[in-house]
Design a protein around this motif. Structure first.
Motif: not given
Length: 334
Positions: A146-156, A172-189
Motif C-alpha cells: 500500500t506504500w505505492l499509494a504514497v508513491d503515487g502521491y509523490g508522482f502526482d 511534503p509534510p510527513p503523514y503516519p501512513w501505516e504508522g510510519r511517518p518517518d518513511y513517508f518522505p522516502r515513499a514520496v521520493d
C-alpha cells in the motif's frame, strides 16, 4: 451512459487530455516517438478517471476498461481507482467502490491501482486520508504494497507541480501512513523518481541530471523510481538504459529494484511488452523470469515486522541485496 450527476463530476474534476501532454507541461522531447509513448500513459489514466468518475456502476467501468489495449489497460485501471477513491471520499468514507474494484476487475492491476489511490490523495484534504485505503485483508501484497499509494502521491506532486517538487525540491509534510511517518518522505521520493522519467522525456542525460541535483540522501529512492518508470513505461533504447545505469553508479541496485517491481506488475497483469523485458535485462541484469523469482522469494511477511522499517522496505532491501549478489557472481564468472 453516465447520470447527470456523473457527467457533472466528470466536467468539474477530469483534466483535459491535452493537459498531460509533453507540449502542454513543457517537458523535453515533445513530438518525439518516446514522448508519444509516454503521453499515452497519463492519457490512459485520464480516460480511466473519466469513466470511473461518471459511471453508474462497476460493470460499466469494467466494460470500458477492458476495451483499452493491453499495454495501457493497467494505467486506465489506475485512473478508475483514482476516481472511485474520490467518490468514496465524497460519500463520507462510507463508499465501497474502490474495494469492489480492487477485489474485482482491477486485481491483476493491483499495484497500479494502489498508485491511482495516491493520485486521489493529491486532490483530497489529508483528514480524508484516514480511511482512504480499503481493507483488503487476505489478498496478495496487502498491506505491504500500500506504500505505492504514497508513491503515487509523490508522482502526482512532481508531474503536475515540477517547479515546486523538482525545481525547488520541496518535501511534503510527513503523514503516519501505516504508522510510519518517518518513511513517508522516502515513499514520496520513490514517486518523484518515477515522475523524473516523464518530466525528463525519457532522455537519459536529462533524467540522470535531474536526480543528481537532489541531495545525496534522497537519490537512492529517486533512482528506484526511475528504474520502475523506465521499465514499466519504456521510452529509451538499450544504449540509453545502459547510460542511465552507468550514471546511477553505486545506486544501480535501486534501479534494478524498480525494474523488478515493474516487471512483476507486468507479469501479474498478463502482458510484458518488449521494452519492459529489455529494461529489466539492462537495469536489473536479469531476465523476466528471474526477476519475478527474485521478487517472489524475497517478500517480507507479517512475521518479519519490527520497529526498524516497514515490511515494504524490508522487501526492497532483500531485492537489492540479491541483485547485488547476482551481479557479484557474474563479475567473478567473467
Amino acid at each position: 451512459m453516465p447520470s447527470f450527476l456523473g457527467s457533472l463530476r466528470q466536467f468539474v474534476l477530469a483534466p483535459k487530455l491535452s493537459a498531460v501532454t509533453f507540449a502542454e507541461r513543457g517537458f523535453p522531447g515533445a513530438g518525439s516517438a518516446a514522448a508519444e509513448r509516454l503521453e499515452a500513459i497519463p492519457q490512459a489514466v485520464v480516460c480511466g478517471f473519466e469513466w470511473g468518475i461518471a459511471a453508474r456502476d462497476l460493470w460499466e467501468v469494467e466494460r470500458r476498461l477492458e476495451l483499452v489495449e493491453q499495454e495501457q489497460r493497467g494505467f486506465a485501471y489506475e485512473g478508475a481507482a483514482m476516481a472511485f477513491t474520490v467518490r468514496d471520499a465524497m460519500a463520507g468514507g462510507r463508499g465501497t467502490r474502490t474495494r469492489d474494484l480492487l477485489l474485482g476487475p482491477a486485481a491483476p492491476h493491483l499495484l497500479l491501482a494502489y498508485i491511482g489511490i495516491g493520485f486521489a490523495m493529491a486532490r483530497l484534504p489529508r483528514p480524508l486520508w484516514r480511511n482512504i485505503m480499503p481493507d483488503l485483508t487476505g489478498t496478495l501484497f496487502y498491506p505491504t504494497m500500500t506504500w505505492l499509494a504514497v508513491d503515487g502521491y509523490g508522482f502526482d506532486l512532481a508531474y503536475f507541480h515540477p517547479e515546486k517538487y523538482i525545481g525547488k525540491q520541496r518535501v511534503p509534510p510527513p503523514y503516519p501512513w501505516e504508522g510510519r511517518p518517518d518513511y513517508f518522505p522516502r515513499a514520496v521520493d520513490q514517486g518523484i523518481g518515477r515522475a523524473l522519467w516523464f518530466t525528463g522525456g525519457a532522455e537519459p542525460e536529462t533524467v540522470t541530471a535531474s536526480v543528481a541535483r537532489f541531495p545525496s540522501e534522497r537519490r537512492p529512492d529517486l533512482w528506484s523510481g526511475v528504474g520502475l518508470a523506465a521499465t514499466f513505461a519504456g521510452g529509451a533504447s538499450a544504449d540509453g538504459l545502459a547510460r542511465v545505469r552507468d550514471a546511477a553508479g553505486e545506486h544501480w541496485p535501486q534501479l534494478g529494484l524498480g525494474a523488478v517491481f515493474a516487471i512483476s506488475a507486468r507479469v501479474m497483469a498478463g502482458h510484458v511488452p518488449e521494452h519492459s523485458a529489455l529494461a529489466c535485462e539492462v537495469l536489473a541484469g536479469s531476465s523476466v523470469d528471474d526477476a519475478v523469482a527474485i521478487a517472489g522469494r524475497t517478500g517480507a511477511s507479517p512475521a518479519d515486522a519490527d520497529d526498524t522499517m516497514p515490511l515494504y522496505e524490508q522487501w526492497r532491501n532483500r531485492i537489492r541485496a540479491e541483485l547485488g549478489a547476482i551481479s557479484g557472481e557474474q563479475r567473478k564468472a567473467s
